[in-house]
Design a protein around this motif. Structure first.
Motif, PDB file in Angstrom:
ATOM      1  N   ARG A  15       0.845  -1.196   0.000  1.00 30.73           N
ATOM      2  CA  ARG A  15       0.000   0.000   0.000  1.00 30.73           C
ATOM      3  C   ARG A  15       0.878   1.243   0.000  1.00 30.73           C
ATOM      4  NH1 ARG A  15      -0.731   2.213   5.066  1.00 30.73           N
ATOM      5  NH2 ARG A  15      -2.879   2.793   4.749  1.00 30.73           N
ATOM      6  N   SER A  16       0.323   2.332  -0.410  1.00 31.22           N
ATOM      7  CA  SER A  16       1.054   3.594  -0.379  1.00 31.22           C
ATOM      8  C   SER A  16       1.210   4.061   1.056  1.00 31.22           C
ATOM      9  CB  SER A  16       0.287   4.649  -1.181  1.00 31.22           C
ATOM     10  OG  SER A  16      -0.962   4.907  -0.573  1.00 31.22           O
ATOM     11  N   ARG A  17       2.113   4.987   1.246  1.00 34.57           N
ATOM     12  CA  ARG A  17       2.338   5.531   2.592  1.00 34.57           C
ATOM     13  C   ARG A  17       1.076   6.166   3.141  1.00 34.57           C
ATOM     14  NH1 ARG A  17       5.075   5.081   7.215  1.00 34.57           N
ATOM     15  NH2 ARG A  17       5.483   7.075   8.195  1.00 34.57           N
ATOM     16  N   HIS A  18       0.226   6.645   2.290  1.00 32.67           N
ATOM     17  CA  HIS A  18      -0.993   7.318   2.728  1.00 32.67           C
ATOM     18  C   HIS A  18      -2.160   6.685   1.980  1.00 32.67           C
ATOM     19  CE1 HIS A  18      -3.306  10.640   4.440  1.00 32.67           C
ATOM     20  NE2 HIS A  18      -3.880  10.800   3.269  1.00 32.67           N
ATOM     21  N   SER A  19      -3.019   5.982   2.684  1.00 31.43           N
ATOM     22  CA  SER A  19      -4.083   5.208   2.041  1.00 31.43           C
ATOM     23  C   SER A  19      -5.440   5.854   2.287  1.00 31.43           C
ATOM     24  CB  SER A  19      -4.093   3.777   2.591  1.00 31.43           C
ATOM     25  OG  SER A  19      -5.108   3.033   1.994  1.00 31.43           O
ATOM     26  N   VAL A  20      -6.208   5.997   1.232  1.00 26.81           N
ATOM     27  CA  VAL A  20      -7.517   6.629   1.329  1.00 26.81           C
ATOM     28  C   VAL A  20      -8.428   5.787   2.211  1.00 26.81           C
ATOM     29  CG1 VAL A  20      -9.547   7.343   0.040  1.00 26.81           C
ATOM     30  CG2 VAL A  20      -7.259   7.699  -0.917  1.00 26.81           C
ATOM     31  N   GLY A  21      -9.069   6.431   3.172  1.00 28.70           N
ATOM     32  CA  GLY A  21     -10.026   5.743   4.035  1.00 28.70           C
ATOM     33  C   GLY A  21      -9.406   5.083   5.236  1.00 28.70           C
ATOM     34  N   SER A  22      -8.123   5.284   5.473  1.00 29.78           N
ATOM     35  CA  SER A  22      -7.457   4.635   6.602  1.00 29.78           C
ATOM     36  C   SER A  22      -7.636   5.465   7.872  1.00 29.78           C
ATOM     37  CB  SER A  22      -5.978   4.432   6.304  1.00 29.78           C
ATOM     38  OG  SER A  22      -5.360   5.666   5.991  1.00 29.78           O
ATOM     39  N   LEU A  23      -7.589   4.777   9.019  1.00 25.91           N
ATOM     40  CA  LEU A  23      -7.735   5.409  10.327  1.00 25.91           C
ATOM     41  C   LEU A  23      -6.692   4.815  11.262  1.00 25.91           C
ATOM     42  CD1 LEU A  23      -9.241   7.110  12.495  1.00 25.91           C
ATOM     43  CD2 LEU A  23     -10.764   5.135  12.795  1.00 25.91           C
ATOM     44  N   SER A  65       3.892   2.863  18.207  1.00 26.11           N
ATOM     45  CA  SER A  65       3.409   4.163  17.724  1.00 26.11           C
ATOM     46  C   SER A  65       4.441   4.854  16.838  1.00 26.11           C
ATOM     47  CB  SER A  65       3.066   5.073  18.913  1.00 26.11           C
ATOM     48  OG  SER A  65       1.810   4.752  19.452  1.00 26.11           O
ATOM     49  N   GLY A  66       5.705   4.738  17.206  1.00 24.39           N
ATOM     50  CA  GLY A  66       6.741   5.419  16.446  1.00 24.39           C
ATOM     51  C   GLY A  66       6.930   4.906  15.032  1.00 24.39           C
ATOM     52  N   ASP A  67       6.434   3.707  14.758  1.00 22.28           N
ATOM     53  CA  ASP A  67       6.581   3.116  13.427  1.00 22.28           C
ATOM     54  C   ASP A  67       5.281   3.140  12.632  1.00 22.28           C
ATOM     55  OD1 ASP A  67       9.216   2.506  13.931  1.00 22.28           O
ATOM     56  OD2 ASP A  67       8.809   0.447  14.558  1.00 22.28           O
ATOM     57  N   ALA A  68       4.271   3.822  13.142  1.00 17.32           N
ATOM     58  CA  ALA A  68       2.950   3.754  12.513  1.00 17.32           C
ATOM     59  C   ALA A  68       2.942   4.383  11.127  1.00 17.32           C
ATOM     60  CB  ALA A  68       1.919   4.460  13.388  1.00 17.32           C
ATOM     61  N   PRO A  69       2.303   3.722  10.160  1.00 15.11           N
ATOM     62  CA  PRO A  69       2.132   4.337   8.841  1.00 15.11           C
ATOM     63  C   PRO A  69       1.230   5.566   8.936  1.00 15.11           C
ATOM     64  CG  PRO A  69       1.644   1.965   8.788  1.00 15.11           C
ATOM     65  CD  PRO A  69       1.727   2.372  10.230  1.00 15.11           C
ATOM     66  N   ALA A  70       1.330   6.430   7.967  1.00 15.60           N
ATOM     67  CA  ALA A  70       0.426   7.576   7.895  1.00 15.60           C
ATOM     68  C   ALA A  70      -0.974   7.094   7.552  1.00 15.60           C
ATOM     69  CB  ALA A  70       0.915   8.571   6.855  1.00 15.60           C
ATOM     70  N   ALA A  71      -1.964   7.907   7.881  1.00 13.65           N
ATOM     71  CA  ALA A  71      -3.358   7.543   7.617  1.00 13.65           C
ATOM     72  C   ALA A  71      -4.149   8.799   7.329  1.00 13.65           C
ATOM     73  CB  ALA A  71      -3.944   6.807   8.823  1.00 13.65           C
ATOM     74  N   ASP A  72      -5.342   8.617   6.754  1.00 17.10           N
ATOM     75  CA  ASP A  72      -6.209   9.760   6.462  1.00 17.10           C
ATOM     76  C   ASP A  72      -6.700  10.444   7.728  1.00 17.10           C
ATOM     77  OD1 ASP A  72      -6.646   9.849   3.493  1.00 17.10           O
ATOM     78  OD2 ASP A  72      -7.111   7.749   3.885  1.00 17.10           O
ATOM     79  N   ARG A  73      -6.983   9.619   8.732  1.00 14.24           N
ATOM     80  CA  ARG A  73      -7.502  10.164   9.982  1.00 14.24           C
ATOM     81  C   ARG A  73      -6.746   9.543  11.140  1.00 14.24           C
ATOM     82  NH1 ARG A  73     -13.123   8.075  10.067  1.00 14.24           N
ATOM     83  NH2 ARG A  73     -12.193   6.491   8.729  1.00 14.24           N
ATOM     84  N   ARG A  74      -6.763  10.237  12.258  1.00 16.59           N
ATOM     85  CA  ARG A  74      -6.047   9.753  13.431  1.00 16.59           C
ATOM     86  C   ARG A  74      -6.895   9.986  14.676  1.00 16.59           C
ATOM     87  NH1 ARG A  74      -2.525  12.419  17.141  1.00 16.59           N
ATOM     88  NH2 ARG A  74      -0.995  10.993  18.110  1.00 16.59           N
ATOM     89  N   ILE A  75      -6.915   8.992  15.532  1.00 16.78           N
ATOM     90  CA  ILE A  75      -7.504   9.127  16.867  1.00 16.78           C
ATOM     91  C   ILE A  75      -6.371   9.006  17.869  1.00 16.78           C
ATOM     92  CG2 ILE A  75      -9.004   8.076  18.605  1.00 16.78           C
ATOM     93  CD1 ILE A  75     -10.838   7.174  16.365  1.00 16.78           C
ATOM     94  N   ASP A  76      -6.209  10.010  18.698  1.00 12.33           N
ATOM     95  CA  ASP A  76      -5.165  10.009  19.721  1.00 12.33           C
ATOM     96  C   ASP A  76      -5.736   9.383  20.986  1.00 12.33           C
ATOM     97  OD1 ASP A  76      -3.175  10.487  21.557  1.00 12.33           O
ATOM     98  OD2 ASP A  76      -3.002  12.636  21.137  1.00 12.33           O
ATOM     99  N   ALA A  77      -5.247   8.191  21.352  1.00 12.25           N
ATOM    100  CA  ALA A  77      -5.734   7.525  22.558  1.00 12.25           C
ATOM    101  C   ALA A  77      -5.201   8.175  23.822  1.00 12.25           C
ATOM    102  CB  ALA A  77      -5.349   6.052  22.527  1.00 12.25           C
TER     103      ALA A  77
END
Length: 418
Positions: A15-23, A65-77
């Motif tokens: 997948r690309s570094r930034h995937s449409v619809g990812s969270l 967390s430090g290795d997480a891929p980029a995403a369209d949206r993010r929820i900070d726990a």
């Protein structure tokens, strides 16, 4: 294998570094994965300072967390604990009326016999489809707010061909886990003709109900159905392609648990009064994980029922020490356990049934999934359904440590924040 790729699906590499619809759910202080052998080990598979990436309703990556891929949206726990959504594998949501007066009588000393089921049957038969649908949707939403992302729903308060079929049709609107329980009790009109009622259940009622059901269940108990009737009904259900579940050994010792094991039931529920032979039978099904969950008969414990009936609690410690697979469920119903709260059941299991907090959390998530023979829920790993809950607490321990406190901060169901 790197920490980043340890829990990643093959799709991540392509997948690309930034995937449409990812969270991305990030900055998780304690992540319960229920993947044994990962993170801190043990059945909960706890990981610290973790993140979970979901896309199209599915978990596709779990790691630091430090290795997480980029995403369209993010929820900070924000350092909170994250768990798989609860899997409630035993609930009765299709009914009308309530039995608050009966509850009050029990609290004043009247014993529970199961006889009040017929009161709910009368109210359910008289209710419209719209009234039943409203109750089911209200309770399903109530459970979801408390972290239950998968719930099994039984019929059993209609006890006619038409009423059992419509109960399951309505239940199937909100859950894929539906159970035909025409053998809940013998209705009043068949009180002197139980064999005739069993014939109705095995014939026209099963035929009408089966298209809307995944499972068949029997209340194998004194005052309900004996072993011969239960065996006949369950065999008919199996012949129609339904999986087997059972209410067993709630009101006293009986044949239900061993019959369930004999028939390969996914779950025997209640398990309040067990002999050594019952426990040995259950333990004999708990084979190694390589054989798959379809070989296990789970003991599903329902502490809300004991709380609401002032009955003895099951001895979960005895089951666990014998190697039995244990699940927790609410038994949500209007008579003997009118709660939809899995956190409440976790707290009861720890306080009253000698389970550790970790055992209770596993039983309410992965254990419930085993009871439904599901591998896509109750766990957080690539390929699983993106059902998770964020606690307003730093650890799963708080579910038992802070009973009665609304600790579910946010729920993701099929990857959608609720």
């Amino acid at each position: 294998m790197s920490a980043r790729s340890e829990l990643a699906s093959p799709a991540v590499a392509n997948r690309s570094r930034h995937s449409v619809g990812s969270l991305l759910v990030d900055n998780i202080g304690e992540l319960v994965t229920n993947v044994a052998g990962t993170g801190e080990g043990g059945p909960l598979g706890i990981r610290r300072r973790a993140a979970v990436l979901v896309e199209q309703g599915e978990v596709i990556w779990v790691g630091p967390s430090g290795d997480a891929p980029a995403a369209d949206r993010r929820i900070d726990a924000d350092g909170a604990a994250v768990l798989p959504g609860f899997v409630d594998s035993h609930a009765h949501l299709v009914f009308a009326g309530d039995r608050a007066t009966e509850f009050a009588a029990r609290m004043a000393g009247q014993p529970y016999t199961g006889g009040g089921i017929r009161t709910t049957v009368g109210a359910t038969r008289a209710a419209s489809d719209g009234e039943l649908r409203t109750t089911v949707r209200r309770l399903r939403a109530e459970a979801l707010r408390q972290g239950t992302t998968t719930i099994e729903i039984k019929s059993g308060y209609g006890l006619t061909v038409a009423d059992e079929a419509r109960s399951l049709r309505i239940a199937a609107e909100v859950s894929e886990e539906t159970t035909f329980l025409g053998a809940h009790v013998v209705p009043a009109e068949y009180a002197d003709r139980p064999d005739e009622y069993v014939g109705l259940v095995c014939g026209p009622m099963l035929a009408a109900a089966a298209p809307y059901a995944r499972w068949i269940d029997v209340f194998c108990e004194r005052g309900a159905f004996d072993a011969d009737h239960a065996r006949a009904i369950l065999a008919c259900g199996q012949a129609m392609g339904l999986g087997v579940r059972m209410h067993a050994n709630q009101l006293g010792p009986g044949p239900g648990v061993q019959l369930g094991v004999e028939l390969g039931a996914a779950s025997v529920d209640h398990c309040t009064h067990l002999t050594d032979a019952d426990i040995d039978a259950l333990a004999s099904t708990a084979v190694d994980a390589q054989a798959g969950p379809e070989t296990t008969t789970v003991a599903t414990l329902l502490p809300g029922a004991e709380f609401s009936t002032r009955s003895p609690y099951p001895d979960a410690r005895r089951l666990l020490d014998a190697g039995v697979t244990v699940a927790l469920a609410t038994d949500c119903n209007p008579g003997s356990s009118y709660t939809s709260s899995m956190p409440f059941c976790i707290a009861l299991a720890v306080r009253e049934m000698r389970m550790t907090p970790a055992e209770a959390v596993w039983a309410a998530t992965a254990g419930g999934a085993r009871a439904l023979r599901r591998t896509d829920v109750g766990v957080l790993r690539p390929g699983a359904r993106a059902d998770l809950i964020i606690l307003d607490a730093p650890s799963h321990l708080h579910l038992a440590y802070r009973p009665g406190v609304p600790l579910i901060r946010q729920v993701l169901h099929n990857g959608v924040p609720r």
